[in-house]
Design an enzyme around this catalytic site. Sequence first.
Site, PDB file in Angstrom:
ATOM      1  N   GLY A  44      79.652  72.382  47.228  1.00  0.00           N
ATOM      2  CA  GLY A  44      79.492  71.939  48.606  1.00  0.00           C
ATOM      3  C   GLY A  44      80.570  72.481  49.521  1.00  0.00           C
ATOM      4  O   GLY A  44      80.368  72.603  50.731  1.00  0.00           O
ATOM      5  N   GLY A  46      81.838  75.579  49.320  1.00  0.00           N
ATOM      6  CA  GLY A  46      81.680  77.008  49.523  1.00  0.00           C
ATOM      7  C   GLY A  46      81.519  77.715  48.185  1.00  0.00           C
ATOM      8  O   GLY A  46      80.918  77.166  47.264  1.00  0.00           O
ATOM      9  N   LYS A  62      88.585  81.204  46.775  1.00  0.00           N
ATOM     10  CA  LYS A  62      87.679  80.128  47.169  1.00  0.00           C
ATOM     11  C   LYS A  62      87.441  80.212  48.673  1.00  0.00           C
ATOM     12  O   LYS A  62      88.341  79.945  49.473  1.00  0.00           O
ATOM     13  CB  LYS A  62      88.298  78.775  46.792  1.00  0.00           C
ATOM     14  CG  LYS A  62      87.511  77.544  47.171  1.00  0.00           C
ATOM     15  CD  LYS A  62      88.263  76.321  46.660  1.00  0.00           C
ATOM     16  CE  LYS A  62      87.625  75.019  47.079  1.00  0.00           C
ATOM     17  NZ  LYS A  62      88.394  73.853  46.580  1.00  0.00           N
ATOM     18  N   ASP A 158      89.438  63.156  42.854  1.00  0.00           N
ATOM     19  CA  ASP A 158      88.209  63.830  42.420  1.00  0.00           C
ATOM     20  C   ASP A 158      88.375  64.424  41.024  1.00  0.00           C
ATOM     21  O   ASP A 158      87.998  65.565  40.766  1.00  0.00           O
ATOM     22  CB  ASP A 158      87.807  64.920  43.422  1.00  0.00           C
ATOM     23  CG  ASP A 158      86.313  65.242  43.358  1.00  0.00           C
ATOM     24  OD1 ASP A 158      85.543  64.431  42.791  1.00  0.00           O
ATOM     25  OD2 ASP A 158      85.909  66.292  43.870  1.00  0.00           O
TER      26      ASP A 158
END
Length: 342
Positions: A44, A46, A62, A158
């Site tokens: 989400g 990239g 990234k 996360d």
Amino acid sequence: MQNANHKTMELFLKKQGNLAPQRYKYSELKKMTKSFNDRLGKGGYGSVYKAKSRDGRLLAVKILNESKNNGEEFMNEVASISRTSHVNIVSLVGFCFDGPKRALVYEYMPNGSLDKFVYDTSLSGRLGWEKLFEIALGIARGLEYLHRGCSMRILHFDIKPHNILLDKDFQPKISDFGLAKLCPDRASVISMSGTRGTIGYIALEVFCRNFGEVSHKSDVYSYGMMVLEIVGERKNSDSGVGRSSELYFPHWIYKRLERNGDREGFDGIDDDDDECRLVKRKLTIVGLWCIQTDPKDRPSMSRVVEMLEGKLESLQIPPKPYLSSPPREVAIASFSESSSML
């Protein structure tokens, strides 16, 4: 608005001072990636591309989506990882902030992310349980460093197999700090609006403050759920008990642990090697302690490292968690209501 955001990020980068890593132009990244020819992954945020620096070093670039919340993820990553230096934390080599283009340049991890080794039993079998245990221990040490070893406490928010990268020796490195929170005063409890994280790994207090206060113990929960996935060799949303299976996955794991009572082994697995059985049992006990519903009942990451490094017979089986992650339909509703927080 775009101009204001640009000024905000330039000011942020200036404040980083010597902490800020190398700055690249977008044209440089295009050359390093051979016009973004070799994509390593997509999410989400990239896409990530394989790159090579002028001195021949392999890197991962990234490229962030241009519409990703006015650069919040970009600033989180630069601010968080620039403050870290640990064998189990991915290294940020540089960044690109060139007009609307934003990118992060990392060290390259040839073995990709942990998720494929957790969910593909043929790959996890190739690694072996001794190596999987070392990976779990390395992640715990990395989180302990983020919570206690940095000059500023960092909460990741996360932790999941997809965000654990493996180097050539399968040493784990925590990555993706886009949702991280920095705690300048090393506070244990933080104030946070909205919800952040990935469904299936988010502690209940992050969804609903009635379950407790958001703190480093929220990362402990995510780590515990990930460890139980390693033990169960499947996603916590795929335990075969229906669409709300996040509620039942820990119970499924707990029942496997209960089958042997006080014996040292771990029933319900195909391994003939007693050592594998003991490793699975230790990981299971530690994982279940980490996902206790009340954050106060969860161990700190320092204690988790001690438990993993200690003797199995010294570990007590934790109480059965009466809740785990919220049902998927509740989680999705929560994300919809606070979609701006990521």
